[in-house]
Design a protein around this motif. Structure first.
Motif, PDB file in Angstrom:
ATOM      1  N   SER A  33      -1.361 -30.145  46.964  1.00  0.00           N
ATOM      2  CA  SER A  33      -1.246 -31.594  47.742  1.00  0.00           C
ATOM      3  C   SER A  33       0.552 -31.672  47.538  1.00  0.00           C
ATOM      4  N   ALA A  34       1.053 -31.173  46.493  1.00  0.00           N
ATOM      5  CA  ALA A  34       2.500 -31.480  46.238  1.00  0.00           C
ATOM      6  C   ALA A  34       3.224 -30.663  47.316  1.00  0.00           C
ATOM      7  N   VAL A  35       2.671 -29.565  47.654  1.00  0.00           N
ATOM      8  CA  VAL A  35       3.632 -28.840  48.649  1.00  0.00           C
ATOM      9  C   VAL A  35       3.445 -29.385  49.867  1.00  0.00           C
ATOM     10  N   SER A  36       2.118 -29.819  50.324  1.00  0.00           N
ATOM     11  CA  SER A  36       1.833 -30.693  51.620  1.00  0.00           C
ATOM     12  C   SER A  36       2.702 -31.893  51.810  1.00  0.00           C
ATOM     13  N   GLN A  37       2.860 -32.604  50.805  1.00  0.00           N
ATOM     14  CA  GLN A  37       3.778 -33.763  50.618  1.00  0.00           C
ATOM     15  C   GLN A  37       5.134 -33.482  50.948  1.00  0.00           C
ATOM     16  N   ARG A  38       5.679 -32.285  50.320  1.00  0.00           N
ATOM     17  CA  ARG A  38       6.883 -31.888  50.483  1.00  0.00           C
ATOM     18  C   ARG A  38       7.257 -31.760  51.861  1.00  0.00           C
ATOM     19  N   ILE A  39       6.362 -31.032  52.603  1.00  0.00           N
ATOM     20  CA  ILE A  39       6.431 -30.557  54.058  1.00  0.00           C
ATOM     21  C   ILE A  39       6.453 -31.814  54.979  1.00  0.00           C
ATOM     22  N   LYS A  40       5.516 -32.648  54.705  1.00  0.00           N
ATOM     23  CA  LYS A  40       5.391 -33.975  55.364  1.00  0.00           C
ATOM     24  C   LYS A  40       6.794 -34.715  55.263  1.00  0.00           C
ATOM     25  N   THR A  41       7.519 -34.888  54.081  1.00  0.00           N
ATOM     26  CA  THR A  41       8.616 -35.707  53.866  1.00  0.00           C
ATOM     27  C   THR A  41       9.726 -34.729  54.833  1.00  0.00           C
ATOM     28  N   LEU A  42       9.668 -33.567  54.668  1.00  0.00           N
ATOM     29  CA  LEU A  42      10.738 -32.785  55.660  1.00  0.00           C
ATOM     30  C   LEU A  42      10.587 -33.051  57.012  1.00  0.00           C
ATOM     31  N   GLU A  43       9.260 -33.072  57.563  1.00  0.00           N
ATOM     32  CA  GLU A  43       8.873 -33.645  58.990  1.00  0.00           C
ATOM     33  C   GLU A  43       9.408 -34.996  59.433  1.00  0.00           C
ATOM     34  N   ASP A  44       9.215 -35.845  58.393  1.00  0.00           N
ATOM     35  CA  ASP A  44       9.564 -37.137  58.467  1.00  0.00           C
ATOM     36  C   ASP A  44      10.999 -37.193  58.607  1.00  0.00           C
ATOM     37  N   GLN A  45      11.768 -36.541  57.837  1.00  0.00           N
ATOM     38  CA  GLN A  45      13.126 -36.446  58.060  1.00  0.00           C
ATOM     39  C   GLN A  45      13.614 -35.783  59.416  1.00  0.00           C
ATOM     40  N   GLU A  46      13.060 -34.865  59.939  1.00  0.00           N
ATOM     41  CA  GLU A  46      13.464 -34.337  60.914  1.00  0.00           C
ATOM     42  C   GLU A  46      12.911 -34.867  62.185  1.00  0.00           C
ATOM     43  N   GLY A  47      11.905 -35.545  62.178  1.00  0.00           N
ATOM     44  CA  GLY A  47      11.355 -36.258  63.241  1.00  0.00           C
ATOM     45  C   GLY A  47      10.597 -35.619  64.231  1.00  0.00           C
ATOM     46  N   GLN A  48       9.807 -34.509  63.736  1.00  0.00           N
ATOM     47  CA  GLN A  48       9.176 -33.620  64.325  1.00  0.00           C
ATOM     48  C   GLN A  48       8.257 -32.701  63.433  1.00  0.00           C
ATOM     49  N   ILE A  49       7.203 -31.976  64.138  1.00  0.00           N
ATOM     50  CA  ILE A  49       6.469 -31.076  63.424  1.00  0.00           C
ATOM     51  C   ILE A  49       7.116 -30.079  62.987  1.00  0.00           C
TER      52      ILE A  49
END
Length: 289
Positions: A33-49
């Motif tokens: 879940s921590a890894v998933s959250q970090r990737i989700k945060t990065l995607e939010d910052q980049e504005g894309q999947i």
């Protein structure tokens, strides 16, 4: 200038390298879940999947760019840290080179403390794609075209023979290769991307368009073993089969095919990259021709 949180980039790279969120987390000593959250945060910052949630997960084009950026930064950091840190070089390589000359060619590189390899193996026509995607820092392949931001140097060529055992030839090709027997004689090919066997047949039969039965054996050692057992015929590097020619094996084409090999690498002046390139050019080239 964008400032990245490299913990987030490492999570993205780990999931791709390890083939899943759980194994990616294990590699980083984090929960899934921590890894998933970090990737989700990065995607939010980049504005894309950045990652396709397939099995295994696959990075998008932007995801590949970020992973490539992370690996370049880590290589430069390792260079600045000096010789005591463990450094792993990711290299794409064709299976025939790995089975024959590669380890002898880079032996001086491996003698220095703290150097390790992470080899990714595919057909020589496909390894360049690994570099383009940022999966490796360098690759050996048959394509001479340089990628953006990368250098390319010719290593030499590998010579291939079309071979079988004497008994196989007597059984299937007693009068030599002809269109009818080729339709039924079992061939062995490395994988579905390997076009070398068809290159031999197209040169023998320029006007021929036909299918033939195939064993797919993605291991150079077992590929040769299949031929030595008399179960198939196939295209093998001369380096790998020279000791058997005239005895256990025969050439069934009156020509050989040369495959040029090239070393592609990121344009980075790190000591590791310079040493590996030097070994391949000076020592590897002498081994293959």
């Amino acid at each position: 200038m964008c400032m990245y949180d490299y913990r987030l980039l490492e999570a993205l790279a780990a999931v791709c390298d390890q083939g899943g969120f759980e194994r990616g987390g294990e590699a980083l000593f984090l929960t899934q879940s921590a890894v998933s959250q970090r990737i989700k945060t990065l995607e939010d910052q980049e504005g894309q999947i950045l990652l396709s949630r397939s099995t295994p997960p696959v990075p998008t084009a932007r995801g590949r760019e970020l992973i490539k950026h992370l690996r370049k930064v880590r290589m430069l950091e390792a260079e600045m840290d000096g010789g005591e840190i463990v450094r792993t070089m990711k290299v794409g390589i064709n299976a025939d080179s790995l089975a024959t000359w590669f380890l002898d060619g880079i032996e001086p590189y491996l003698e220095k403390k703290g150097r390790f390899l992470d080899l990714k193996v595919d057909d020589q026509d496909k390894t360049r794609e690994m570099l383009r995607k940022g999966e490796v820092s360098g690759c050996i392949g048959s394509d001479s075209r340089p990628l953006q931001g990368c250098g390319v140097k010719r290593l030499g060529m590998m010579e291939y023979c079309l071979i079988c055992t004497p008994s196989f030839q007597d059984n299937w090709f007693p009068r030599g290769l002809d269109k009818e027997t080729v339709k039924y004689a079992p061939a062995v090919i490395f994988n579905r991307d390997d076009q070398l066997h068809e290159r031999f047949l197209k040169r023998i039969f320029p006007d021929g368009e036909f299918s033939f039965p195939v064993h797919y054996i993605p291991s150079p050692e077992q590929f040769l073993n299949m031929i030595l057992r008399g179960k198939a015929y196939g295209a093998i590097p001369l380096m790998q089969c020279a000791l058997y020619l005239g005895g256990s094996l025969r050439e069934i084409a009156d020509f050989r095919i040369d495959v040029d090999l090239f070393w592609h690498h990121w344009n980075m002046e790190t000591e590791d990259m310079k040493d590996l390139t030097r070994c391949l050019i000076e020592r590897g080239s002498a081994l293959i021709r």
